[in-house]
Enzyme design. Sequence first.
Site, PDB file in Angstrom:
ATOM      1  N   LYS A  14       0.862  -1.164  -0.032  1.00  0.00           N
ATOM      2  CA  LYS A  14      -0.017   0.075   0.072  1.00  0.00           C
ATOM      3  C   LYS A  14       1.096   1.216   0.044  1.00  0.00           C
ATOM      4  O   LYS A  14       1.656   1.548   1.019  1.00  0.00           O
ATOM      5  CB  LYS A  14      -0.919  -0.097   1.218  1.00  0.00           C
ATOM      6  CG  LYS A  14      -1.792   1.262   1.297  1.00  0.00           C
ATOM      7  CD  LYS A  14      -2.661   1.314   2.557  1.00  0.00           C
ATOM      8  CE  LYS A  14      -3.378   2.553   2.791  1.00  0.00           C
ATOM      9  NZ  LYS A  14      -4.161   2.517   4.035  1.00  0.00           N
ATOM     10  N   ASP A 113     -13.462   2.808   9.543  1.00  0.00           N
ATOM     11  CA  ASP A 113     -13.757   3.278   8.269  1.00  0.00           C
ATOM     12  C   ASP A 113     -14.069   1.722   7.691  1.00  0.00           C
ATOM     13  O   ASP A 113     -13.521   1.478   6.610  1.00  0.00           O
ATOM     14  CB  ASP A 113     -12.484   3.810   7.621  1.00  0.00           C
ATOM     15  CG  ASP A 113     -12.475   4.277   6.270  1.00  0.00           C
ATOM     16  OD1 ASP A 113     -13.796   4.444   5.718  1.00  0.00           O
ATOM     17  OD2 ASP A 113     -11.792   4.518   5.523  1.00  0.00           O
TER      18      ASP A 113
END
Length: 325
Positions: A14, A113
Amino acid sequence: MDQFIRDGTAVAVKVLSLQSRQGAREFLSELITISDISHENLVKLYGCCVEGSHKILVYNYLENNSLAQTLLGSQQHSSIQFNWSTRVNICIGVAQGLAYLHDGVRPHVVHRDIKASNILLDQDLTPKISDFGLAKLLPSDVSHISTRVAGTLGYLAPEYAIRGQVTRKSDVYSFGVLLIEIVSGRCNTDTKLPYEDQILLEKTWAYYDQGQLDEIIDSSLGDDLDVDEACRFLKVGLLCTKNVTKRRPDMSMVTRMLKGEEDVESHEITKPDVIRDFRDLKLRSKATSSSLLTSIVARSSPSSSSSTGNTTRTSITFTAISDRP
């Protein structure tokens, strides 16, 4: 992007862009939070790299991308068949992972989230909760923490989006939205649809209120569909998105409900609270701020106000709220 480490293990990297809203604090939060946590339904962190403004996280590689890209994305880009039994396993898996974050570790972890793009799938379609960049630690003796609001519109619990008070029940709300998405096979927000159909959560409540909850179930599901079980899952989603925070079930109870170990019908289902868009959020935030200011001024003694010559003020700050699923 997909890479390999020295022993040949495939990993997912990522890379945070220079324009990323996730700063050093959030990056380190993600790293610290998940580095010592291990669960079947959470991603595994192998390492990280920080050099100047460049930040990289290395996770275990998950072959089947995210729910947002597969189940809720364009089906022409996915060969995965999301039959009912697969969806049941995904729903229960995510619930178990979230329950572990909420109750299985100390301090508790609030993800903040939970959404379809943060649920990754391995080769066996086992779901893994990912992206802990917004995660907050919640000590056992604290009911909530006040923080700047961040997350994705549509999944944000209204009390968190408006007042900045985050609790484990904020994640429960987000999970409820996700659960309904998985059963229905569509995103919570679709502005291409007629206005009354744009918000999946509102549409689900309307069908429930009319006694037609089965109408929201994904019509592409095949012969293995258990309509009664699907409706039970939808009812759990509505329970998770209750307007009154304390009346939402915790994730341990949600897991039992999904497994059929806890009676859903004994719990009252009420109309969920929904923030439709940024304009709605802004208007409600202003109204809340005004109400808080009125309350604070009313509680202030006349003598103290006159002696200082100052008026008590209150404000709520919003940062890093995305409208992307």
